[in-house]
Design a protein around this motif. Structure first.
Motif, PDB file in Angstrom:
ATOM      1  N   VAL A 107      52.899  61.916   1.975  1.00  0.00           N
ATOM      2  CA  VAL A 107      52.491  60.533   1.765  1.00  0.00           C
ATOM      3  C   VAL A 107      52.734  59.813   3.081  1.00  0.00           C
ATOM      4  O   VAL A 107      53.849  59.828   3.616  1.00  0.00           O
ATOM      5  CB  VAL A 107      53.288  59.864   0.624  1.00  0.00           C
ATOM      6  CG1 VAL A 107      52.931  58.389   0.516  1.00  0.00           C
ATOM      7  CG2 VAL A 107      53.027  60.580  -0.701  1.00  0.00           C
ATOM      8  N   ASN A 108      51.695  59.212   3.615  1.00  0.00           N
ATOM      9  CA  ASN A 108      51.814  58.459   4.862  1.00  0.00           C
ATOM     10  C   ASN A 108      51.923  56.978   4.517  1.00  0.00           C
ATOM     11  O   ASN A 108      51.143  56.461   3.719  1.00  0.00           O
ATOM     12  CB  ASN A 108      50.589  58.703   5.746  1.00  0.00           C
ATOM     13  CG  ASN A 108      50.469  60.166   6.114  1.00  0.00           C
ATOM     14  OD1 ASN A 108      51.354  60.722   6.742  1.00  0.00           O
ATOM     15  ND2 ASN A 108      49.381  60.801   5.705  1.00  0.00           N
ATOM     16  N   VAL A 120      51.466  52.454   1.290  1.00  0.00           N
ATOM     17  CA  VAL A 120      50.903  53.795   1.459  1.00  0.00           C
ATOM     18  C   VAL A 120      49.568  53.656   2.173  1.00  0.00           C
ATOM     19  O   VAL A 120      48.718  52.854   1.775  1.00  0.00           O
ATOM     20  CB  VAL A 120      50.714  54.487   0.091  1.00  0.00           C
ATOM     21  CG1 VAL A 120      49.962  55.800   0.245  1.00  0.00           C
ATOM     22  CG2 VAL A 120      52.065  54.721  -0.565  1.00  0.00           C
ATOM     23  N   SER A 121      49.374  54.432   3.225  1.00  0.00           N
ATOM     24  CA  SER A 121      48.107  54.384   3.956  1.00  0.00           C
ATOM     25  C   SER A 121      47.214  55.569   3.612  1.00  0.00           C
ATOM     26  O   SER A 121      45.996  55.458   3.637  1.00  0.00           O
ATOM     27  CB  SER A 121      48.350  54.329   5.461  1.00  0.00           C
ATOM     28  OG  SER A 121      49.070  55.480   5.880  1.00  0.00           O
ATOM     29  N   SER A 122      47.816  56.713   3.288  1.00  0.00           N
ATOM     30  CA  SER A 122      47.030  57.879   2.902  1.00  0.00           C
ATOM     31  C   SER A 122      47.942  58.917   2.256  1.00  0.00           C
ATOM     32  O   SER A 122      49.158  58.863   2.394  1.00  0.00           O
ATOM     33  CB  SER A 122      46.315  58.499   4.110  1.00  0.00           C
ATOM     34  OG  SER A 122      47.264  58.990   5.045  1.00  0.00           O
ATOM     35  N   VAL A 123      47.309  59.843   1.553  1.00  0.00           N
ATOM     36  CA  VAL A 123      48.034  60.926   0.896  1.00  0.00           C
ATOM     37  C   VAL A 123      47.344  62.231   1.243  1.00  0.00           C
ATOM     38  O   VAL A 123      46.127  62.349   1.108  1.00  0.00           O
ATOM     39  CB  VAL A 123      48.062  60.722  -0.634  1.00  0.00           C
ATOM     40  CG1 VAL A 123      48.781  61.860  -1.334  1.00  0.00           C
ATOM     41  CG2 VAL A 123      48.699  59.385  -0.991  1.00  0.00           C
ATOM     42  N   ASP A 124      48.109  63.201   1.722  1.00  0.00           N
ATOM     43  CA  ASP A 124      47.568  64.529   2.018  1.00  0.00           C
ATOM     44  C   ASP A 124      47.800  65.423   0.806  1.00  0.00           C
ATOM     45  O   ASP A 124      48.933  65.547   0.334  1.00  0.00           O
ATOM     46  CB  ASP A 124      48.255  65.131   3.241  1.00  0.00           C
ATOM     47  CG  ASP A 124      47.987  64.336   4.516  1.00  0.00           C
ATOM     48  OD1 ASP A 124      47.078  63.491   4.515  1.00  0.00           O
ATOM     49  OD2 ASP A 124      48.715  64.567   5.506  1.00  0.00           O
TER      50      ASP A 124
END
Length: 170
Positions: free
Chosen positions: A153-154, A140-144
């Motif tokens: 979820v990126n 996981v690189s980031s979560v909006d």
């Protein structure tokens, strides 16, 4: 939903070159034994839901597959099959537990080779759940987030930077 899960083949994200968006109803991020168990449970409880397990390594299992020869330290009470998760207890019984110690090690009552548990237990369990997608070598690189709701979820599929491998004599 931007893409239905049943049209996504079971393969690592980095092999899905033409797909940039995968729609999941449940996302489990992590490479632990607990994450794998959660993915199995979610897939079993919601067979119509797309369950995605984001696995940072090349194989799932966490502690179950963390060493060449793995020894699970059950502790005295947890050596009872009735105290273990049913799926894992069934696998142990199929392997002859507690009379058999497949890894032939002395540190535990039950040792096994990681590759063997992958082939005999973990991979078949993943494949029988048509609604479970495992994205290997992915993090996981980031979560909006919007308010208290996760919108997106990126994740990034890790790729080796070269074909260079280290070798050492054993």
């Amino acid at each position: 939903r931007e893409k239905q899960h049943d049209s996504v083949e079971k393969q690592p994200l980095h092999q899905q070159r033409d797909e940039n968006i995968i729609s999941c109803d449940i996302i489990i991020a992590g490479g632990s034994t607990a994450a794998l168990a959660a993915a199995f449970s979610a897939a079993d409880e919601g067979p119509d839901l797309a369950v995605c397990l984001i696995e940072p390594t090349t194989w799932a299992g966490g502690q179950l597959t963390s060493s060449l020869v793995t020894a699970i330290d059950f502790g005295k009470k947890n050596r009872k099959l009735s105290c273990l998760p049913k799926l894992f207890a069934n696998y142990l019984m199929e392997e002859g537990y507690p009379q058999v110690n497949p890894g032939k090690c002395w540190v535990s009552t039950f040792c096994y080779e990681a590759q063997e548990i992958m082939q005999k237990f973990i991979e078949p369990q993943i494949m029988k759940r048509k609604n479970l997608l495992v994205f290997y070598e992915t993090v996981v690189s980031s979560v909006d987030v919007s308010g208290n709701k996760i919108m997106k979820v990126n994740a990034i599929a890790r790729k080796p930077v070269s074909d260079m491998h280290l070798k050492m004599q054993y």
